[in-house]
Scaffold this motif. Structure first.
Motif, PDB file in Angstrom:
ATOM      1  N   SER A  17     -11.816 -37.940 -25.913  1.00 36.20           N
ATOM      2  CA  SER A  17     -11.792 -38.097 -27.372  1.00 36.20           C
ATOM      3  C   SER A  17     -10.785 -39.144 -27.837  1.00 36.20           C
ATOM      4  O   SER A  17     -10.697 -39.411 -29.030  1.00 36.20           O
ATOM      5  N   ASP A  18     -10.045 -39.744 -26.920  1.00 35.74           N
ATOM      6  CA  ASP A  18      -9.014 -40.696 -27.337  1.00 35.74           C
ATOM      7  C   ASP A  18      -9.595 -41.907 -28.053  1.00 35.74           C
ATOM      8  O   ASP A  18      -9.011 -42.413 -29.011  1.00 35.74           O
ATOM      9  N   GLY A  19     -10.759 -42.376 -27.642  1.00 35.50           N
ATOM     10  CA  GLY A  19     -11.400 -43.500 -28.325  1.00 35.50           C
ATOM     11  C   GLY A  19     -11.801 -43.137 -29.737  1.00 35.50           C
ATOM     12  O   GLY A  19     -11.672 -43.941 -30.660  1.00 35.50           O
ATOM     13  N   ALA A  20     -12.266 -41.915 -29.922  1.00 35.69           N
ATOM     14  CA  ALA A  20     -12.648 -41.453 -31.256  1.00 35.69           C
ATOM     15  C   ALA A  20     -11.429 -41.361 -32.162  1.00 35.69           C
ATOM     16  O   ALA A  20     -11.498 -41.679 -33.352  1.00 35.69           O
ATOM     17  N   GLU A  21     -10.302 -40.960 -31.598  1.00 43.59           N
ATOM     18  CA  GLU A  21      -9.072 -40.857 -32.386  1.00 43.59           C
ATOM     19  C   GLU A  21      -8.635 -42.238 -32.870  1.00 43.59           C
ATOM     20  O   GLU A  21      -8.266 -42.415 -34.033  1.00 43.59           O
ATOM     21  N   GLY A  22      -8.685 -43.225 -32.000  1.00 45.71           N
ATOM     22  CA  GLY A  22      -8.331 -44.588 -32.387  1.00 45.71           C
ATOM     23  C   GLY A  22      -9.319 -45.149 -33.394  1.00 45.71           C
ATOM     24  O   GLY A  22      -8.934 -45.840 -34.343  1.00 45.71           O
ATOM     25  N   VAL A  49     -18.423 -37.628 -29.714  1.00 41.93           N
ATOM     26  CA  VAL A  49     -17.258 -37.134 -30.451  1.00 41.93           C
ATOM     27  C   VAL A  49     -16.974 -38.037 -31.657  1.00 41.93           C
ATOM     28  O   VAL A  49     -16.713 -37.552 -32.757  1.00 41.93           O
ATOM     29  N   ALA A  50     -17.038 -39.351 -31.456  1.00 42.48           N
ATOM     30  CA  ALA A  50     -16.765 -40.306 -32.541  1.00 42.48           C
ATOM     31  C   ALA A  50     -17.757 -40.144 -33.688  1.00 42.48           C
ATOM     32  O   ALA A  50     -17.378 -40.209 -34.859  1.00 42.48           O
ATOM     33  N   LEU A  51     -19.005 -39.902 -33.377  1.00 39.68           N
ATOM     34  CA  LEU A  51     -20.022 -39.706 -34.411  1.00 39.68           C
ATOM     35  C   LEU A  51     -19.863 -38.352 -35.096  1.00 39.68           C
ATOM     36  O   LEU A  51     -19.922 -38.255 -36.324  1.00 39.68           O
ATOM     37  N   GLU A  52     -19.641 -37.315 -34.315  1.00 40.85           N
ATOM     38  CA  GLU A  52     -19.540 -35.966 -34.878  1.00 40.85           C
ATOM     39  C   GLU A  52     -18.330 -35.795 -35.784  1.00 40.85           C
ATOM     40  O   GLU A  52     -18.401 -35.095 -36.791  1.00 40.85           O
ATOM     41  N   CYS A  53     -17.205 -36.427 -35.442  1.00 45.12           N
ATOM     42  CA  CYS A  53     -16.006 -36.262 -36.265  1.00 45.12           C
ATOM     43  C   CYS A  53     -15.956 -37.245 -37.425  1.00 45.12           C
ATOM     44  O   CYS A  53     -15.039 -37.201 -38.240  1.00 45.12           O
ATOM     45  N   GLY A  54     -16.927 -38.146 -37.497  1.00 44.35           N
ATOM     46  CA  GLY A  54     -16.976 -39.098 -38.599  1.00 44.35           C
ATOM     47  C   GLY A  54     -16.162 -40.356 -38.382  1.00 44.35           C
ATOM     48  O   GLY A  54     -16.047 -41.180 -39.287  1.00 44.35           O
ATOM     49  N   ALA A  55     -15.597 -40.530 -37.194  1.00 48.93           N
ATOM     50  CA  ALA A  55     -14.829 -41.745 -36.905  1.00 48.93           C
ATOM     51  C   ALA A  55     -15.753 -42.957 -36.838  1.00 48.93           C
ATOM     52  O   ALA A  55     -15.388 -44.050 -37.259  1.00 48.93           O
ATOM     53  N   ALA A  56     -16.948 -42.764 -36.306  1.00 48.09           N
ATOM     54  CA  ALA A  56     -17.934 -43.847 -36.222  1.00 48.09           C
ATOM     55  C   ALA A  56     -18.896 -43.736 -37.400  1.00 48.09           C
ATOM     56  O   ALA A  56     -19.553 -42.718 -37.579  1.00 48.09           O
ATOM     57  N   ALA A  57     -18.954 -44.794 -38.179  1.00 43.90           N
ATOM     58  CA  ALA A  57     -19.864 -44.807 -39.324  1.00 43.90           C
ATOM     59  C   ALA A  57     -21.279 -45.216 -38.925  1.00 43.90           C
ATOM     60  O   ALA A  57     -22.229 -44.952 -39.654  1.00 43.90           O
ATOM     61  N   HIS A  58     -21.396 -45.862 -37.753  1.00 48.60           N
ATOM     62  CA  HIS A  58     -22.694 -46.380 -37.307  1.00 48.60           C
ATOM     63  C   HIS A  58     -22.921 -46.012 -35.841  1.00 48.60           C
ATOM     64  O   HIS A  58     -21.974 -45.920 -35.069  1.00 48.60           O
ATOM     65  N   GLU A  59     -24.177 -45.829 -35.479  1.00 49.43           N
ATOM     66  CA  GLU A  59     -24.581 -45.614 -34.085  1.00 49.43           C
ATOM     67  C   GLU A  59     -25.454 -46.802 -33.685  1.00 49.43           C
ATOM     68  O   GLU A  59     -26.451 -47.091 -34.350  1.00 49.43           O
ATOM     69  N   LEU A  60     -25.047 -47.501 -32.628  1.00 43.02           N
ATOM     70  CA  LEU A  60     -25.752 -48.713 -32.209  1.00 43.02           C
ATOM     71  C   LEU A  60     -26.204 -48.619 -30.765  1.00 43.02           C
ATOM     72  O   LEU A  60     -25.477 -48.101 -29.912  1.00 43.02           O
TER      73      LEU A  60
END
Length: 75
Positions: A17-22, A49-60
């Motif tokens: 999850s470290d990438g999602a945190e950043g 994790v990044a998508l689920e927690c809202g850190a990523a606004a887009h999925e590519l």
């Protein structure tokens, strides 16, 4: 924090999850954020994790990442 809306972050295939945190820090500063799609990830853990927690606004899809970077830098 330094670049605000001019920053961009991408989380690619991986675990943890470290990438999602950043990525969340980039998004909070107003930057562009994206995570690699499940369909093109070898390991969808960190992008999920990044998508689920809202850190990523887009999925590519992976093949769309270079084009997206080019479009962002052309602005």
């Amino acid at each position: 924090r330094e670049y605000g809306a001019r920053a961009a972050g991408f989380v690619l295939s991986g675990m943890g999850s470290d990438g999602a945190e950043g990525l969340a820090l980039v998004r909070a500063a107003g930057g562009y954020t994206a995570a690699q799609s499940a369909a093109t990830s070898v390991i969808f853990g960190m992008p999920r994790v990044a998508l689920e927690c809202g850190a990523a606004a887009h999925e590519l899809d992976l093949e769309d990442v270079p084009r997206t970077i080019q479009a962002l830098t052309a602005r």
